[in-house]
Design a protein around this motif. Structure first.
Motif, short mmCIF file in Angstrom:
data_model
loop_
_atom_site.label_atom_id
_atom_site.label_comp_id
_atom_site.label_asym_id
_atom_site.label_seq_id
_atom_site.Cartn_x
_atom_site.Cartn_y
_atom_site.Cartn_z
N VAL A 1 9.23 -12.85 -10.55
CA VAL A 1 8.81 -11.90 -9.53
C VAL A 1 7.45 -11.30 -9.88
CG1 VAL A 1 9.36 -9.70 -8.42
CG2 VAL A 1 11.14 -11.43 -8.72
N THR B 1 4.74 -13.84 -9.22
CA THR B 1 4.49 -13.96 -7.78
C THR B 1 3.64 -12.80 -7.28
OG1 THR B 1 6.61 -15.08 -7.52
CG2 THR B 1 5.60 -14.21 -5.54
N ALA B 2 3.94 -11.61 -7.71
CA ALA B 2 3.19 -10.44 -7.26
C ALA B 2 1.73 -10.51 -7.71
CB ALA B 2 3.84 -9.17 -7.78
N SER C 1 -0.12 -13.57 -6.02
CA SER C 1 -0.35 -13.37 -4.59
C SER C 1 -1.55 -12.45 -4.35
CB SER C 1 0.90 -12.83 -3.90
OG SER C 1 1.23 -11.54 -4.38
N TYR D 1 -2.48 -9.48 3.25
CA TYR D 1 -1.79 -9.61 1.97
C TYR D 1 -0.31 -9.92 2.20
CZ TYR D 1 0.29 -8.58 -2.50
OH TYR D 1 1.01 -8.67 -3.66
N PHE E 1 1.72 -12.96 0.51
CA PHE E 1 2.87 -12.65 -0.33
C PHE E 1 4.13 -13.35 0.18
CE2 PHE E 1 6.39 -10.00 -1.85
CZ PHE E 1 6.13 -10.03 -3.21
N PHE F 1 6.22 -16.01 -1.87
CA PHE F 1 7.62 -15.70 -2.14
C PHE F 1 8.53 -16.83 -1.65
CE2 PHE F 1 10.97 -12.39 -2.65
CZ PHE F 1 10.51 -11.88 -3.85
#
Length: 135
Positions: free
Chosen positions: A39, A42-43, A46, A62, A66, A70
């Motif tokens: 996670v 990914t954050a 992104s 954004y 995202f 995800f």
């Protein structure tokens, strides 16, 4: 929300298998750590992808970037969850309890190579999906 649950369940289950050959404590530790790593990655990625899209002239918010990232991570987590029984078979049958130092090192190397192949394969499939979504 569904993708978040898929990522948490898939990475938690794979983390259990990843650490199981060493000890039950290691399995629980990795099972708790792997979802956080996925996670957080990914954050962070992104955010960089969104900035790169803006610099490249793409009109994307954004939130869109995202969501696509995800989705790709959720697909990779589904693949990891699907491969848990296969990897568990190799861990149970391939990890010796005793042996010489070289035998144990060889077994460790083989297991880590297998985990690397599974994790990178799932990541490649997720990135292919991301590429197709952004195309």
């Amino acid at each position: 929300m569904r993708n978040a649950a898929i990522i948490l369940i898939g990475t938690f289950a794979y983390g259990l298998v990843l650490g199981w050959w060493r000890s039950p404590e290691m399995a629980v530790f990795i099972a708790m750590k792997l979802p956080i790593v996925f996670v957080a990655t990914t954050a962070v990625v992104s955010g960089f992808s969104w900035m790169a899209a803006l610099v490249a002239g793409f009109d994307m918010r954004y939130r869109e970037v995202f969501k696509h990232m995800f989705d790709a991570m959720a697909l990779a987590s589904k693949i990891l969850l699907a491969l848990v029984p296969v990897v568990l078979f190799f861990v149970v049958s391939g990890a010796p309890d005793t042996g010489t130092r070289n035998e144990m090192r060889f077994a460790h190397s083989c297991l880590m190579l297998m985990h690397l192949a599974v994790l990178s394969g799932a990541g490649v499939v997720g990135n292919i999906r991301l590429y197709k979504e952004l195309k």
